[in-house]
Enzyme design. Structure first.
Site, short mmCIF file in Angstrom:
data_model
loop_
_atom_site.label_atom_id
_atom_site.label_comp_id
_atom_site.label_asym_id
_atom_site.label_seq_id
_atom_site.Cartn_x
_atom_site.Cartn_y
_atom_site.Cartn_z
N ARG A 61 -2.26 -1.85 -3.60
CA ARG A 61 -3.64 -1.39 -3.45
C ARG A 61 -3.71 0.07 -4.37
O ARG A 61 -2.69 0.98 -4.25
CB ARG A 61 -3.74 -0.74 -1.70
CG ARG A 61 -4.92 0.03 -1.67
CD ARG A 61 -5.02 0.56 -0.44
NE ARG A 61 -6.21 1.49 -0.34
CZ ARG A 61 -6.35 2.73 0.67
NH1 ARG A 61 -5.15 3.10 1.13
NH2 ARG A 61 -7.42 3.11 0.64
N HIS A 67 -13.15 2.32 -0.19
CA HIS A 67 -13.12 1.16 1.05
C HIS A 67 -13.81 -0.23 0.44
O HIS A 67 -13.99 -1.13 1.20
CB HIS A 67 -13.99 1.46 2.27
CG HIS A 67 -13.59 2.80 2.98
ND1 HIS A 67 -14.25 3.83 3.55
CD2 HIS A 67 -12.16 2.99 3.28
CE1 HIS A 67 -13.63 4.52 4.11
NE2 HIS A 67 -12.26 4.25 3.93
N GLU A 120 -7.74 -5.49 5.03
CA GLU A 120 -7.58 -5.24 3.51
C GLU A 120 -6.17 -5.91 2.91
O GLU A 120 -6.27 -6.21 1.82
CB GLU A 120 -7.60 -3.56 3.48
CG GLU A 120 -8.88 -3.17 3.64
CD GLU A 120 -8.87 -1.48 3.92
OE1 GLU A 120 -8.37 -1.21 5.05
OE2 GLU A 120 -9.25 -0.76 2.85
N ARG A 168 -13.34 15.31 7.22
CA ARG A 168 -14.12 15.62 6.07
C ARG A 168 -15.59 15.70 6.24
O ARG A 168 -16.25 14.93 7.09
CB ARG A 168 -14.00 14.29 4.83
CG ARG A 168 -12.38 13.88 4.67
CD ARG A 168 -12.63 12.67 3.78
NE ARG A 168 -11.41 11.99 3.93
CZ ARG A 168 -11.22 10.67 3.96
NH1 ARG A 168 -12.06 9.98 3.30
NH2 ARG A 168 -10.34 10.01 4.23
N ASN A 214 0.94 -1.13 -0.03
CA ASN A 214 0.08 0.05 -0.07
C ASN A 214 0.81 1.42 0.04
O ASN A 214 1.42 1.61 1.02
CB ASN A 214 -0.95 -0.10 1.43
CG ASN A 214 -1.91 1.11 1.22
OD1 ASN A 214 -1.72 1.84 0.44
ND2 ASN A 214 -2.68 1.11 2.26
#
Ligand code: AMP
Length: 406
Positions: A88, A177, A379, A236, A7
């Site tokens: 990723r 996601h 993940e 956010r 990643n």
């Protein structure tokens, strides 16, 4: 067989090496401050964590060190033992609905999508190039955050804006996601012992999104063109009236870029509380009676409850609700508020079971209308699984070609 999950961020690179198909983690680590002063990396091996300070000029240097560590620690004896590396990639746009080999042509598509993910896609490309240079014989795959959401129908992925915006500028909902939602949905189905299920998966971390999943396929999700849509998040704003943006740009006389920074980095829990984007700080603030922390938390959970209720209707019922990621796995308080807010659906929290962090567990009572679970996400494992499957199918294809069957 060794598979690496990678990643790459703009100045970081996280990795895990798996022995597949057994799924054992052999070594993991993070390179930080790549291309900056005081760069370093940490390695986790046999339950021990080691930190080393070293100059990391670029991602390729980080990759070289990663490989040296694999050799030194006898994870592999030769580079050829690393058969596949899964990367990723945040934005796969309309091009990728599943994990794909990172051929030159596919790399071009990832690059083309950089304008939709300017912080993430260029970093992933840098990581893939570095991996290709250092381990040229390994299969390099791209595992996309957006791929799982490509099954969403047009009525859910289109925005009610001029139709050409989608055709010409690729403006539509992509969702993010996806690797996490796919992993926890798969695990939830394993627990339920069936696959014809309707699930609502809540990935609630610093970034947060919810997905509605029917028989393993995503039918809707809360994030959109970018990861700043849907729920309120750490910093956010999520969904707001679009006119707030243009109105405030006029009031503040700021540029689009400055507005983007405000909505991504100075909003959400941080913007409302004025204290922090971290839910632990918000909970601490509430404990000492800070009203803005209380308000921020109420707004945060309100939006999670609303999305779950919306997806309950959209799915036509629900077999299980899953909580995952930093807050979903660890915040007893947030889960309690969300489940209490869903009492009208007949959901009943088991307070004792909910009093836990980071474990896989049922947190509702036997007579709850919908069982709700915590399932820690993974993940990296999902990246390794997908990469391993693609490697196997490529090997099978080669075998068939060699035997002149196709
Ligand atoms: P993630 O983005 O999935 O790594 O989640 C990060 C967020 O998880 C942090 O910003 C915290 O707000 C939250 N978090 C982690 N541990 C806890 C905890 N024990 N209680 C509440 N929130 C937590």
């Amino acid at each position: 067989m060794i598979v690496l999950s990678v990643n790459a961020g703009s100045s970081s690179l996280k990795f895990q090496a798996f022995d597949m198909p057994e799924e054992n983690v052999l070594i993991s680590g993070t390179f930080e401050r790549i291309g900056m002063k005081e760069s370093f990396y940490t390695i986790k091996l046999n339950g021990e964590k080691i930190k080393k300070e070293v100059e990391l000029k670029n991602h390729e240097k980080a990759f070289e060190i990663l490989i040296e560590e694999l050799l030194e620690n006898k994870i592999v004896e030769k580079l050829d033992e690393i058969k596949a590396i899964g990367h990723r990639i945040v934005q796969g746009g309309p091009y990728f609905d599943k994990t794909a080999e990172m051929t030159d042509e596919n790399m071009k598509k990832v690059k083309e999508l950089s304008s939709l993910a300017p912080l993430h896609n260029p970093a992933a490309i840098t990581g893939i190039k570095a991996a290709k240079n250092v381990v040229p014989n390994a299969l390099q795959t791209g595992v996309f955050d957006t791929a799982f959401h490509q099954t969403i129908e047009d009525e859910n992925y289109l925005y009610p804006v001029p139709f050409e915006w989608c055709e010409k500028y690729k403006v539509r909902k992509y969702g993010f996601h996806g690797t996490s939602h796919k992993y926890v949905a798969y695990r939830m189905n394993e627990i339920l012992g069936r696959y014809n299920t309707k699930l609502i998966t809540c990935h609630i971390g610093n970034g947060a999104s919810i997905a509605a999943i029917k028989e393993g396929q995503c039918i809707n999700t809360s994030m959109g063109l970018t990861p700043n849509a849907g729920l309120m998040m750490g910093s956010r704003c999520g969904d707001i009236d679009a006119t707030v943006v243009t109105y405030m740009m006029q009031q503040l006389e700021c540029t689009a870029e400055e507005m983007d920074t405000i909505l991504n980095k100075q909003s959400g829990l941080l913007g409302i509380s004025g204290v922090s984007s971290d839910s632990r700080d918000i909970e601490d603030g509430m404990k000492i009676g800070n009203p803005r922390c209380t308000l921020a938390q109420q707004m945060f959970t309100r939006r999670i409850i609303d999305h779950i209720a919306k997806y309950f209707v959209e799915l036509g019922g629900c077999d299980a609700i899953v909580f995952t990621a930093g807050i979903g796995e660890n915040s007893v308080h947030t889960r309690r508020e969300v489940l209490d807010g869903l009492a009208a659906l007949g959901i009943k929290i088991d307070e004792e079971a909910n009093d836990c962090r980071g474990v896989e567990r049922l947190i509702t009572t036997e007579d709850s209308s919908i069982p709700c679970y915590i399932i820690p996400t993974n993940e990296e494992l999902m990246i390794a699984r997908d990469t391993y499957l693609l490697y196997q199918s490529k090997e099978k294809e080669k075998e068939l070609v060699e035997n002149e069957i196709i």
